[in-house]
Design an enzyme around this catalytic site. Structure first.
Site, short mmCIF file in Angstrom:
data_model
loop_
_atom_site.label_atom_id
_atom_site.label_comp_id
_atom_site.label_asym_id
_atom_site.label_seq_id
_atom_site.Cartn_x
_atom_site.Cartn_y
_atom_site.Cartn_z
N LYS A 205 0.33 6.94 11.02
CA LYS A 205 -0.23 7.56 12.17
C LYS A 205 -1.03 6.80 13.12
O LYS A 205 -0.87 6.90 14.28
CB LYS A 205 -1.17 8.87 11.52
CG LYS A 205 -0.58 9.60 10.53
CD LYS A 205 -1.33 10.64 9.96
CE LYS A 205 -2.71 10.24 9.08
NZ LYS A 205 -2.07 9.55 7.83
N ARG B 235 -6.65 18.75 8.09
CA ARG B 235 -6.01 18.27 6.79
C ARG B 235 -6.05 19.32 5.69
O ARG B 235 -5.65 19.17 4.81
CB ARG B 235 -6.89 17.02 6.08
CG ARG B 235 -6.48 15.60 6.51
CD ARG B 235 -7.57 14.71 5.88
NE ARG B 235 -6.75 13.74 5.31
CZ ARG B 235 -6.88 12.45 5.92
NH1 ARG B 235 -7.32 12.14 7.46
NH2 ARG B 235 -6.26 11.42 5.61
N ARG C 233 -1.40 -3.17 3.64
CA ARG C 233 -2.02 -2.86 5.02
C ARG C 233 -3.17 -3.80 5.01
O ARG C 233 -3.97 -4.09 3.81
CB ARG C 233 -2.57 -1.54 5.17
CG ARG C 233 -3.49 -1.30 6.43
CD ARG C 233 -3.58 -0.24 6.85
NE ARG C 233 -4.20 0.76 5.63
CZ ARG C 233 -4.21 2.23 5.95
NH1 ARG C 233 -3.93 2.95 6.89
NH2 ARG C 233 -4.67 2.96 4.87
N ARG D 239 -8.57 -2.13 2.81
CA ARG D 239 -9.56 -1.30 2.88
C ARG D 239 -9.92 -0.95 1.36
O ARG D 239 -8.77 -0.80 0.58
CB ARG D 239 -9.08 0.04 3.46
CG ARG D 239 -9.55 0.55 4.76
CD ARG D 239 -8.63 1.60 5.71
NE ARG D 239 -8.40 2.95 4.87
CZ ARG D 239 -7.72 3.79 5.61
NH1 ARG D 239 -7.32 3.73 6.71
NH2 ARG D 239 -7.69 4.98 5.11
N ARG E 281 -4.99 10.07 -3.13
CA ARG E 281 -4.93 10.40 -1.71
C ARG E 281 -3.65 10.97 -1.57
O ARG E 281 -3.36 11.88 -0.85
CB ARG E 281 -5.03 8.96 -0.87
CG ARG E 281 -6.41 8.57 -0.75
CD ARG E 281 -6.63 7.04 -0.11
NE ARG E 281 -6.09 7.03 1.27
CZ ARG E 281 -5.53 6.08 1.68
NH1 ARG E 281 -5.61 4.93 0.98
NH2 ARG E 281 -5.18 6.09 3.13
P1 AP5 Z 1 -1.13 3.22 9.04
O1 AP5 Z 1 -0.72 3.43 10.73
O2 AP5 Z 1 -2.34 2.63 8.98
O3 AP5 Z 1 -1.02 4.65 8.50
P2 AP5 Z 1 -1.72 5.87 8.39
O4 AP5 Z 1 -1.00 6.94 8.41
O5 AP5 Z 1 -2.82 5.97 9.77
O6 AP5 Z 1 -2.49 5.92 7.09
P3 AP5 Z 1 -4.04 5.98 6.82
O7 AP5 Z 1 -4.34 5.37 5.45
O8 AP5 Z 1 -5.07 5.38 7.67
O9 AP5 Z 1 -4.28 7.57 6.73
P4 AP5 Z 1 -5.16 8.34 5.97
O10 AP5 Z 1 -4.80 9.56 6.26
O11 AP5 Z 1 -5.15 8.21 4.32
O12 AP5 Z 1 -6.75 7.75 6.16
P5 AP5 Z 1 -7.69 8.30 7.05
O13 AP5 Z 1 -8.35 6.91 7.46
O14 AP5 Z 1 -7.53 9.28 8.07
O15 AP5 Z 1 -0.08 2.25 8.46
C1 AP5 Z 1 -0.05 1.92 7.30
C2 AP5 Z 1 0.44 0.49 7.06
O16 AP5 Z 1 2.00 0.66 7.18
C3 AP5 Z 1 -0.04 -0.41 7.75
O17 AP5 Z 1 -0.40 -1.63 7.35
C4 AP5 Z 1 0.98 -0.50 8.98
O18 AP5 Z 1 1.02 -1.80 9.61
C5 AP5 Z 1 2.36 -0.23 8.31
N1 AP5 Z 1 3.40 0.62 9.25
C6 AP5 Z 1 2.87 1.53 9.95
N2 AP5 Z 1 4.12 2.14 10.66
C7 AP5 Z 1 5.22 1.33 10.47
C8 AP5 Z 1 6.35 1.29 10.67
N3 AP5 Z 1 6.96 2.29 11.35
N4 AP5 Z 1 7.12 0.40 10.15
C9 AP5 Z 1 6.59 -0.61 9.23
N5 AP5 Z 1 5.38 -0.58 8.86
C10 AP5 Z 1 4.51 0.31 9.37
O19 AP5 Z 1 -8.68 8.76 6.08
C11 AP5 Z 1 -9.51 8.13 5.03
C12 AP5 Z 1 -10.45 9.05 4.26
O20 AP5 Z 1 -11.38 9.90 5.24
C13 AP5 Z 1 -9.69 10.13 3.70
O21 AP5 Z 1 -9.12 9.87 2.33
C14 AP5 Z 1 -10.85 11.33 3.48
O22 AP5 Z 1 -11.72 11.06 2.48
C15 AP5 Z 1 -11.56 11.09 4.85
N6 AP5 Z 1 -11.08 11.97 5.70
C16 AP5 Z 1 -10.56 11.71 7.06
N7 AP5 Z 1 -10.28 12.78 7.86
C17 AP5 Z 1 -10.37 13.99 7.10
C18 AP5 Z 1 -10.25 15.16 7.42
N8 AP5 Z 1 -9.93 15.79 8.41
N9 AP5 Z 1 -10.73 15.93 6.29
C19 AP5 Z 1 -11.35 15.68 5.07
N10 AP5 Z 1 -11.71 14.24 5.00
C20 AP5 Z 1 -11.22 13.36 5.99
#
Ligand code: AP5
Length: 219
Positions: free
Chosen positions: A14, A89, A128, A161, A172
């Protein structure tokens, strides 16, 4: 106000897609994960409340998240275009977002569901690396920096991270399956969901989404 949502499991890509979409469209990237990490680092009340949940890979309570997103909307101009990454979410968050948009005479335009198999998600999260200085996102195999542990853009140090360790990754992914996946049905029923193959190269994913947004805007 215009809203699109990037929906997908942890590691689906994402944040990576959002960077490319942001560069090609008027949509501003709003990552609730990034907002929470900033709040934790700054030690704000929201950060202190969120920290434990994030460390365990659990969801931060809905009320906190809705407050955070409402503050963002209130702080920007009424005609702003937002790309939400990581929000909503839960069905409760989605319902609160619908109500918030209705109050602002705005409507959800598209939800892009980035779909990927579990083994790919685990490999992406475990590999990552993020730049401590500018936040640029790398992957040790898929999108490696030119020099190990050093950011290509600013020379900053790359780090892993805390929630990208194996045990937390499992939690997760379970949380996604149990609490977030219901949103696929929720938005399919609203007729706004588009499925995107998240296993594709990032340029193709970004291109598909940007094309769809341009077509919808009549460009
Ligand atoms: P990346 O683009 O970083 O993936 P992502 O989908 O953004 O994954 P996240 O881990 O950031 O999502 P998340 O939803 O768990 O975490 P968030 O920070 O929102 O890509 C991942 C890797 O793959 C990278 O190394 C990239 O280079 C590689 N890659 C990407 N695309 C690629 C491709 N096409 N081909 C090859 N490689 C690729 O949330 C963290 C925490 O915050 C949650 O656990 C929760 O505790 C809290 N939180 C956040 N939002 C909420 C909410 N709305 N409600 C409750 N808690 C929340």
């Amino acid at each position: 106000m215009k809203i699109i949502i990037l929906l997908g499991a942890p590691g689906a890509g994402k944040g990576t897609a959002a960077e490319g979409i942001k560069a090609a469209t008027p949509y501003m990237h709003v990552s609730t994960g990034d907002m929470l990490r900033t709040a934790v680092k700054a030690g704000t009340p929201i950060g202190r409340e969120a920290e434990g949940y994030m460390k365990r890979g659990e969801l931060v309570p809905d009320g906190v998240m809705v407050r955070l997103v409402e503050e963002k909307f209130d702080g920007g101009p009424a005609d702003k275009a937002y790309m939400l990454d990581g929000f909503p979410r839960t069905v409760e968050q989605a319902e609160m977002l619908d109500a918030s948009l209705a109050r602002r005479n705005s409507r959800l335009a598209h939800v892009f569901y980035l779909e990927a198999p579990r083994d790919l998600l685990v490999a992406r999260l475990a590999g990552r690396r993020i730049c401590r200085a500018c936040g640029a996102n790398y992957h040790i195999v898929n999108i490696p920096p030119k020099k190990q542990d050093v950011c290509d853009t600013c020379g900053g140090e790359l780090y892993q991270r805390a929630d990208d360790k194996e045990a937390t990754i499992n939690t997760r992914l379970e949380v996604f399956a149990n609490q977030t996946k219901a949103l696929i049905d929720y938005y399919t029923r609203q007729g706004v969901l588009a499925r995107i193959d998240a296993a594709a190269p990032r340029e193709r994913i970004i291109g598909q989404i940007v094309d769809k947004l341009r077509m919808a805007a009549g460009q």
